[in-house]
Design an enzyme around this catalytic site. Structure first.
Site, PDB file in Angstrom:
ATOM      1  N   MET A  30       0.840  -1.195   0.000  1.00  0.00           N
ATOM      2  CA  MET A  30       0.000   0.000   0.000  1.00  0.00           C
ATOM      3  C   MET A  30       0.880   1.251   0.000  1.00  0.00           C
ATOM      4  SD  MET A  30      -3.521  -0.740   2.046  1.00  0.00           S
ATOM      5  CE  MET A  30      -2.866  -0.553   3.691  1.00  0.00           C
ATOM      6  N   GLY A  31       2.142   1.087  -0.393  1.00  0.00           N
ATOM      7  CA  GLY A  31       3.037   2.230  -0.438  1.00  0.00           C
ATOM      8  C   GLY A  31       3.602   2.570   0.922  1.00  0.00           C
ATOM      9  N   LEU A  33       6.730   2.954   1.602  1.00  0.00           N
ATOM     10  CA  LEU A  33       7.668   1.841   1.665  1.00  0.00           C
ATOM     11  C   LEU A  33       8.825   2.099   2.630  1.00  0.00           C
ATOM     12  CD1 LEU A  33       7.878   0.909  -2.139  1.00  0.00           C
ATOM     13  CD2 LEU A  33       6.228   0.152  -0.416  1.00  0.00           C
ATOM     14  N   HIS A  34       9.339   0.997   3.174  1.00  0.00           N
ATOM     15  CA  HIS A  34      10.511   1.030   4.044  1.00  0.00           C
ATOM     16  C   HIS A  34      11.356  -0.195   3.717  1.00  0.00           C
ATOM     17  CE1 HIS A  34       8.260  -2.000   6.251  1.00  0.00           C
ATOM     18  NE2 HIS A  34       7.267  -1.145   6.429  1.00  0.00           N
ATOM     19  N   HIS A  37       9.790  -3.630   3.080  1.00  0.00           N
ATOM     20  CA  HIS A  37       9.269  -3.871   1.734  1.00  0.00           C
ATOM     21  C   HIS A  37      10.401  -4.221   0.761  1.00  0.00           C
ATOM     22  CE1 HIS A  37       6.020  -1.165   3.350  1.00  0.00           C
ATOM     23  NE2 HIS A  37       5.283  -2.131   2.844  1.00  0.00           N
ATOM     24  N   GLN A 150       6.136 -11.265   7.226  1.00  0.00           N
ATOM     25  CA  GLN A 150       5.717 -12.013   8.419  1.00  0.00           C
ATOM     26  C   GLN A 150       5.042 -11.109   9.447  1.00  0.00           C
ATOM     27  OE1 GLN A 150       8.876 -14.192  10.570  1.00  0.00           O
ATOM     28  NE2 GLN A 150       7.810 -13.567  12.444  1.00  0.00           N
ATOM     29  N   MET A 186       9.639  -2.663  11.531  1.00  0.00           N
ATOM     30  CA  MET A 186       9.395  -1.620  10.540  1.00  0.00           C
ATOM     31  C   MET A 186       7.945  -1.672  10.087  1.00  0.00           C
ATOM     32  SD  MET A 186      12.839  -1.536   8.212  1.00  0.00           S
ATOM     33  CE  MET A 186      14.423  -1.117   8.969  1.00  0.00           C
TER      34      MET A 186
END
Length: 281
Positions: A30-31, A33-34, A37, A150, A186
Site C-alpha cells: 500500500m506504499g 515503503l521502508h 518492503h 511475516q 518496521m
C-alpha cells in the site's frame, strides 16, 4: 522500471515475458515503503525473473475511514526506492480501475474461523477487504509467486486460505520481520509515532523477546501473563491482545508439544495501532 496505471497495460507488458518462460513475482503493497518492503523485493529477485510491485491503498480493508484518510502516500519516495532496488514494474491503479463504479460487486468468502480471531475481532471485515484486493491483484498479474511480510502474520494465513478457496497455483513466500536497530518492527504506521510514542513502542518487541527467551522456563499461561505485565503502567500504551497461538489456526496454544507456535501482539501506542509477532518454533 515501467509504471502501469491499468490492468490492460500491465497484462500487455507481461504477456511476452510469460510466453518466454519468465517467472513473475508480485509484491503487493500500500506504499509508504521502508526497508521491510525492499527485503520482499530482494527475496523476489532470488526466486523470479520479473518483479512487479503494486502500490494501492485499498479502501475496502479499512474499518476506520480516518485510518484510510491519514494513510501516508509518499509516492515519489516509494518509486525511487523501488527503482534503486531493481524492481521491473510498478502497478499503481486508481480506485476506479480496481473497483469500477459501474459494477456492483459483492465479496465474501469463507476464510475459516481464524478470520474472526485477533485482528479479526478488532477490525471486523478487514480480511474480507484484504483478500478481495489481493485476488484482484493476482488476477491482474497472474504471478507465479507472491511475497508477503511475516509482520502481518494473520494476513498471510488469510491469503493462503483464499488461494485454497479459489485453487490458485501461486506460491506464497513469507519474508521475516525487518526491525530497526532498537528492535521496533518496521511499519508504514511508524511515521505517526511521536518521539515518546517511539520509545514506548519498543515494549512490543521486548515482550515478544521475553517469551522467546523464557519459553522453556514457564508454562504457556505464565508466559502470556508475564508478557502482558510489560504493558502495565506505560503511558499512552493500550494492549489489545498478547497471545501464544497455533500458527496454523491462530487458536491459543494449549500445549508446548504443539508445533508451529507464534506469539502475537497488538497495542495502541499514542494514536497509532501497532502489531508484531515472533515465531517460537
Amino acid at each position: 522500471m515501467e509504471i502501469f496505471k491499468t490492468k490492460d497495460a500491465l497484462k500487455a507488458y507481461l504477456k511476452p515475458l510469460k510466453a518466454s518462460g519468465k517467472i513473475i513475482a508480485l509484491v503487493p503493497t500500500m506504499g509508504a515503503l521502508h526497508n521491510g518492503h525492499i527485503s520482499l523485493i530482494k527475496l523476489a529477485q532470488e526466486n523470479a525473473d520479473i518483479i512487479i510491485c503494486s502500490i494501492f491503498v485499498n479502501p475496502t480493508q479499512f474499518t476506520d475511514p480516518k485510518d484510510l484518510e491519514k494513510y501516508p502516500r509518499p509516492i515519489e519516495h516509494d518509486l525511487a526506492m523501488l527503482e534503486n532496488a531493481g524492481c521491473n514494474g510498478v502497478f499503481m491503479p486508481d480506485v476506479t480501475e480496481m473497483y469500477p463504479s459501474d459494477k456492483t460487486e459483492h465479496w465474501h468468502i469463507d476464510l475459516g474461523r481464524a478470520e474472526f480471531l485477533l485482528e479479526g475481532e478488532f477490525r471486523k471485515g478487514h480480511y474480507q477487504g484484504v483478500t478481495q484486493i489481493v485476488k484482484k491483484l493476482f488476477d491482474a498479474v497472474e504471478p507465479n509467486i507472491a511475497m508477503f511480510g511475516q509482520k502481518d502474520f494473520q494476513q498471510v494465513l488469510m491469503i493462503k486460505n483464499m488461494l485454497t478457496h479459489f485453487n490458485l497455483p501461486i506460491k506464497i513466500f513469507t519474508c521475516p520481520i525487518i526491525r530497526e536497530d532498537d528492535g521496533l518492527a518496521m511499519s508504514s504506521r511508524n511515521i505517526h509515532l511521536s518521539a515518546s510514542d517511539r520509545t514506548h513502542a519498543l515494549v512490543l518487541n521486548k515482550s515478544l523477546q521475553f517469551v522467546l527467551d523464557n519459553y522453556n522456563n514457564y508454562s504457556l499461561t505464565e508466559l502470556q501473563e508475564k508478557a502482558k505485565n510489560f504493558y502495565n503502567g506505560i503511558k499512552d500504551v493500550e494492549l489489545d491482545y498478547f497471545v501464544i497461538a497455533n500458527g496454523d489456526t491462530l487458536e491459543p496454544a494449549t500445549s508446548k508439544n504443539e508445533k508451529n507456535q507464534v506469539a502475537l501482539v497488538a497495542a495502541k501506542v499514542g494514536t497509532t495501532r501497532l502489531i508484531d509477532n515472533m515465531i517460537i518454533n
